[in-house]
Scaffold this motif. Structure first.
Motif, mmCIF file in Angstrom:
data_model
loop_
_atom_site.group_PDB
_atom_site.id
_atom_site.type_symbol
_atom_site.label_atom_id
_atom_site.label_comp_id
_atom_site.label_asym_id
_atom_site.label_seq_id
_atom_site.Cartn_x
_atom_site.Cartn_y
_atom_site.Cartn_z
ATOM 1 N N ARG A 40 1.081 -1.350 -0.132
ATOM 2 C CA ARG A 40 0.009 -0.350 -0.141
ATOM 3 C C ARG A 40 0.906 1.597 0.130
ATOM 4 O O ARG A 40 1.374 1.229 0.948
ATOM 5 C CB ARG A 40 -0.663 0.054 1.331
ATOM 6 C CG ARG A 40 -2.039 -0.877 1.240
ATOM 7 C CD ARG A 40 -3.493 -0.503 -0.294
ATOM 8 N NE ARG A 40 -3.475 0.729 -0.085
ATOM 9 C CZ ARG A 40 -4.882 1.236 1.215
ATOM 10 N NH1 ARG A 40 -5.097 0.112 1.663
ATOM 11 N NH2 ARG A 40 -4.783 2.395 0.619
ATOM 12 N N SER A 58 1.454 -0.395 -7.067
ATOM 13 C CA SER A 58 1.315 -1.528 -6.052
ATOM 14 C C SER A 58 -0.541 -1.659 -6.566
ATOM 15 O O SER A 58 -0.324 -3.140 -5.805
ATOM 16 C CB SER A 58 0.467 -0.452 -5.019
ATOM 17 O OG SER A 58 -0.395 -0.078 -5.588
ATOM 18 N N ALA A 60 -2.776 -0.985 -5.824
ATOM 19 C CA ALA A 60 -3.799 -0.420 -5.331
ATOM 20 C C ALA A 60 -3.610 0.787 -4.516
ATOM 21 O O ALA A 60 -3.627 1.550 -5.686
ATOM 22 C CB ALA A 60 -3.629 -1.025 -3.218
ATOM 23 N N ALA A 82 -4.769 -0.157 6.228
ATOM 24 C CA ALA A 82 -3.079 -0.230 5.074
ATOM 25 C C ALA A 82 -2.995 -1.483 5.984
ATOM 26 O O ALA A 82 -2.267 -2.432 5.597
ATOM 27 C CB ALA A 82 -2.602 0.486 5.316
ATOM 28 N N ALA A 86 -2.513 -5.327 4.756
ATOM 29 C CA ALA A 86 -0.313 -5.078 3.158
ATOM 30 C C ALA A 86 0.787 -5.395 4.186
ATOM 31 O O ALA A 86 0.388 -6.204 5.611
ATOM 32 C CB ALA A 86 -0.525 -3.598 3.375
#
Length: 455
Positions: A40, A58, A60, A82, A86
């Motif tokens: 993230r 990423s 995301a 996050a 993550a």
């Protein structure tokens, strides 16, 4: 969720702009995503363009972290969310590490995020070590990860830089200059006015990220195993839940222009509209799409000057917009969204390009930046909403254009501290409200709703 969650995290900072922060963050995100890790990425400060690259790298969404604009509680909440999903959190800094009142260093120290300093060492030798030492020790209790040399000429140059460090453990490697060969050498992440070219506009964007990731993989930082990253694990705790916001846009349909001409959109602003009860539908004026059935329209910032011919060719949309205005339905137009509504724009080469002609006035695109920095609209700017919200609507401005319009000025977006110097006007023409001011809707959701007729 209120329990603490631990996750490795880095703030990638630098002594100044232009050192290579975006490249390093995107390369790190791409490298770890290729290895199957969930990454993230966040961006310090107001920025619509760098996140395009980080999202591609990423896989995301990317949100801003800004102690002034988004607020510390919002930063803590997003980082906590996050961390729960993550394997790695990366935060790209803005400007220099200690620049501004709400600096990257302040964010890192307040939230306990270790700092990785990226330094452009292309014209540097032993001074590299002095600069690294200064960044590390200038503030007490600043969490520190190490330093990465960028644009290094070769191994001998890298050895010289590494030898100049007071603490050998600070060394996380050296990156060479990275270029893309497409007929001629070009910058890895090309720029134009306002900043980087958005990743989705380049067909080889992923190849560019892979080139950067491949280079980073040869450094000590790139060779670190997942377990080694635990040295930078941070405990993230969610802040207390805030009071629920009234659904001021409940049942209202809000159309949002969203394509290369209107690309400066915070995903969090769309989230805020939905939290206010709006039914949000995005559409692309550039691709000939017409206006969805809606009660209000948001025209975000972007580059209408680069796509003026295509926008004006969509005559069906222009007539729908005219009918929307004549029916008294609200439009909030910010930055490039405001420009698109004007009669014309004078480009840097002197050409005059016609635009939609729904807001009287013209724009001029200059070679130099016209305004930059944080701005806020005080509650007093919103007549019917004034008694309900004490917090101002915060955001920022960043533009190379100026506007000459006879439309009424109904509000001023001011610098922090109510400084009138450099205020951004909010224009009103019929049901249109327009400005160079880019608001962060979550800073004052009820005021954001007012802009879209929810007052």
């Amino acid at each position: 969720m209120s329990s603490a969650v631990r996750c490795p995290a880095l703030v990638v900072a630098a002594p100044a702009s232009g050192q290579g922060k975006t490249t390093v963050v995107a390369a790190l995100a791409r490298l770890h995503a290729r290895r199957g890790r969930r990454v993230r990425v966040f961006k310090c400060g107001p920025d619509h363009l760098d996140p395009h690259w980080h999202e591609l790298a990423s896989g995301a969404p990317v949100h801003p972290l800004d102690l002034w604009m988004t607020g510390e509680q919002d930063c803590r909440r997003r980082l906590h969310q996050a961390a729960a999903e993550a394997d790695l959190i990366l935060v790209e800094g803005v400007m220099g590490l200690f620049d501004g009142e709400s600096s990257v260093a302040e964010l890192a120290r307040r939230l306990g995020l270790p700092v990785l300093a990226v330094i452009d060492a292309s014209a540097m030798g032993g001074t590299f070590g002095a600069l690294a030492l200064g960044l590390r020790s200038y503030w007490p209790r600043l969490p520190w990860a190490g330093v990465l040399a960028n644009r290094v000429a070769g191994q001998r140059h890298a050895d010289m830089l590494q030898a100049g460090l007071r603490d050998a453990g600070d060394w996380l490697g050296a990156l060479p200059p990275i270029h893309i060969d497409s007929g001629r050498r070009s910058s890895l992440l090309p720029e134009r006015h306002l900043g980087l070219v958005a990743a989705r506009e380049l067909p080889d964007a992923l190849a560019r990220l892979d080139a950067a990731a491949d280079a980073l993989a040869q450094t000590p930082l790139g060779r670190m195993a997942p377990g080694d990253w635990q040295r930078w694990a941070v405990s993230f705790t969610a802040p207390p839940a805030g009071s629920p916001q009234p659904a001021r846009l409940a049942g209202r349909r809000v159309a949002v222009a969203h394509d290369e001409a209107f690309c400066l959109v915070y995903e969090a602003n769309l989230e805020t509209l939905r939290a206010l009860g709006a039914r949000v539908q995005c559409f692309s004026p550039l691709r000939g799409e017409t206006l969805p059935a809606c009660d209000a329209l948001w025209l975000p910032g972007g580059y209408p000057e680069l796509h003026a011919e295509a926008l004006t060719a969509n005559t069906a949309l222009r007539e729908q917009l005219r009918a929307h205005i004549e029916a008294g339905r609200p439009i909030w137009a910010e930055g490039g969204g405001m420009l698109a509504l004007l009669q014309s724009i004078i480009l840097q080469d002197g050409r005059v390009m016609p635009l939609w002609g729904l807001l009287p006035g013209k724009a001029t695109l200059h070679h130099r930046l016209q305004a930059l920095g944080p701005r806020e609209l005080p509650p007093a700017s919103f007549s019917s909403a004034e008694g309900e919200a004490q917090a101002p609507l915060r955001g920022h401005t960043f533009h190379y254009s100026s506007v000459d319009s006879p439309a009424a000025v109904v509000a001023q977006a001011l610098r922090p501290g109510s400084d009138p110097h450099g205020a951004e006007q909010v224009l009103r023409h019929g049901s249109i409200h327009a400005s160079f001011f880019h608001p962060w809707f979550a800073s004052a959701p009820q005021l954001a709703a007012w802009l879209l007729g929810g007052g």
